[in-house]
Design an enzyme around this catalytic site. Structure first.
Site, PDB file in Angstrom:
ATOM      1  CD  GLU A  52      -1.996   2.238   1.365  1.00  0.00           C
ATOM      2  OE1 GLU A  52      -1.726   3.005   0.399  1.00  0.00           O
ATOM      3  OE2 GLU A  52      -2.097   2.640   2.523  1.00  0.00           O
ATOM      4  CB  CYS A  65      -1.371   6.906   1.255  1.00  0.00           C
ATOM      5  SG  CYS A  65      -2.681   5.958   2.046  1.00  0.00           S
TER       6      CYS A  65
END
Length: 508
Positions: free
Chosen positions: A238, A272
């Site tokens: 990720e 993110c």
């Protein structure tokens, strides 16, 4: 964070004061941890799933009981507002534990496979979801509690053992996680926490782990992939994001402006899935900017936004801002940081930007709000997809049919329409990106599938002498096989004439 000799000292980014320290794991510590994980796996994988779940329920109870202490520690170590420590770390973790404790048995149960092919009559098959063994988990500093918990829980429930390295910037939160699992009396060797920087991470990857789970920057992900490729170790990544927000002229500007401010500045932009590019149709740029400025004026340092977590990241954000200004970018509004203590950085609204600027093409991970006018939604999608990242995106419009069609065209793992970010806190939703934003998925049933491999087991009674397609071959077998293929896939009534031949096939 300060590394001195054999220890890491955690620093409060709001004040610069030391919080606590941990000992850096040595190569010998890492080797011993792997041996414990390897030895424990043979026991742990055979513990009934219901029993494994019971340990995680206890973890959830401890987190709930100590939620205030946990949230305060996270705020000290990351600098994020206390509200965000509860919402993005404590809440996410409790939701994940609740989800997996309730759903893992259903998701991981034996799955029957039917043989619909007539020539496989009498055969049975099923899928068992098997754990990999000792796996490595390397987590970041921006969500130092929820990201590891959300990964550790499905890995352990599925029967794996874990070598977990928290970020060197948030070691005390990692220590707290270790303490929680010990309080839950998780068997020794199932979770092994190791402390240190990238060197410790590389040493972990030298061990024969069976899979690697990493959350962090795209660049570090590429380096880890190189190391894993030497032994073909599977990975789940990720990674970074450069998330676009597309605002159409019929959007509710007041709501959308609040979303733009919050989505850009949540955790001081150190997320993110932060909004890193805002594409706005030209007709509404001015009123939209006015509303954003109005919202920014209401924010208070230390309550609504905190500091950048570490000096390295602080320098990067400043570099991106300076680069934009040197290339013609304009500051529309900047929140005044009166106190110069800690690593606070002024949230900044930028305009007159272009695709050649670092703050547009690279992940900034900081409190910059970037407005880019576009002619229409088609140009917005083209620019949104021009990034080498594809984690998430949002679309803002009253025309839901158009939004759904736009969502199909945007290259990202998650698309929100008239909202953003919230699905991360809903564990049933998959999380992950495409392109350089990651490999694989975390959360929900997909996390359990990533934590296991499907093992197909085929069975029959063993009374047959053999199969038509076994040795020795002859012309008669070839004709029978040809007739079988014609019967199964051919057309017309002439297929019925082949039934006697097929009966002979099945009676062999």
């Amino acid at each position: 964070m300060k590394i001195s000799g054999t220890s890491i000292t955690s620093i409060d980014p709001s004040t610069g004061e030391a919080i606590g320290s941990v000992e850096i794991s040595t190569p010998e510590d890492i080797q011993k941890a792997f041996k414990r994980a390897e030895d424990s796996f043979h026991f742990w994988k055979n513990v009934p799933l219901k029993k494994r779940i019971s340990y995680l329920k206890k973890v959830g109870e401890i987190i709930f009981e100590e939620r205030d202490e946990i949230a305060e520690l996270i705020t000290k170590e990351t600098g994020k507002p206390l509200m965000e420590s509860y919402s993005s770390d404590v809440l996410s973790s409790l939701d994940a534990i609740s989800y997996y404790c309730k759903n893992s048995q259903k998701i991981l149960k034996r799955e029957r496979v039917k043989f619909n092919q007539p020539f496989l009559f009498g055969k049975k098959a099923w899928i068992e979801y098997e754990p990999f063994g000792p796996v490595a988990l390397i987590s970041p500093w921006n969500y130092p509690f929820s990201i590891p918990i959300v990964s550790i829980v499905p890995l352990i429930i599925a029967g794996n053992t874990v070598l977990f390295k928290p970020s060197e910037f948030t070691p005390m939160t990692g220590k707290k996680i270790e303490e929680i699992f010990k309080k839950a009396e998780l068997p020794e060797g199932v979770l092994n926490v190791l402390y240190g920087d990238g060197e410790v991470g590389r040493e972990i990857l030298k061990q024969p782990v069976k899979k690697v789970f990493f959350t962090g920057s795209s660049q570090t992900g590429k380096e880890i992939m190189k190391l894993c490729s030497e032994r073909l170790i599977p990975v789940v990544f990720e990674l970074g994001g450069k998330d676009p927000m597309i605002v159409l002229k019929d959007a509710n500007l007041d709501t959308t402006a609040w979303a733009a401010v919050w989505g850009s500045l949540f955790n001081c932009g150190q997320t993110c899935s932060s909004v890193e590019r805002i594409y706005v149709e030209e007709e509404i740029v001015e009123p939209f900017i006015q509303r954003i400025v109005e919202k920014m004026k209401k924010l208070k340092m230390g309550i609504d936004f905190g500091p950048i977590q570490n000096e390295k990241q602080h320098k990067k954000v400043k570099e991106h801002l300076d680069d934009a200004l040197s290339k013609g970018g304009k500051i529309i509004y900047q929140i005044d940081i009166k106190e110069k203590r800690g690593l606070f950085f002024p949230p900044t609204l930028l305009y007159n930007l272009n695709e050649g600027m670092k703050c547009i093409k690279e992940e900034t991970f900081g409190p910059l709000i970037r407005i880019i006018p576009v002619k229409d939604w088609k140009e917005a999608i083209e620019l949104a997809n021009s990034s080498n990242m594809g984690l998430s995106a949002s679309i803002w419009t009253k025309d839901l049919e158009k939004a759904r069609n736009m969502a199909k065209e945007i290259q990202a793992g998650t698309i929100w329409i008239n909202n953003l970010l919230y699905s991360y806190n809903a564990t049933q939703c998959p999380w992950g990106g495409i392109k350089e934003s990651g490999i694989g998925r975390v959360h929900g049933k997909f996390a359990l599938f990533e934590a296991t491999y499907p093992k197909l087991i085929c069975s029959e009674r063993g009374k047959k002498k053999g199969e038509l397609w076994w040795f020795p071959y002859d012309e008669k077998k070839i004709e029978m096989l040809k007739d079988g293929i014609t019967f199964l896939f051919g057309k017309g009534i002439k297929r019925l004439k082949l039934i006697p031949s097929l009966i002979k096939w099945f009676l062999r």
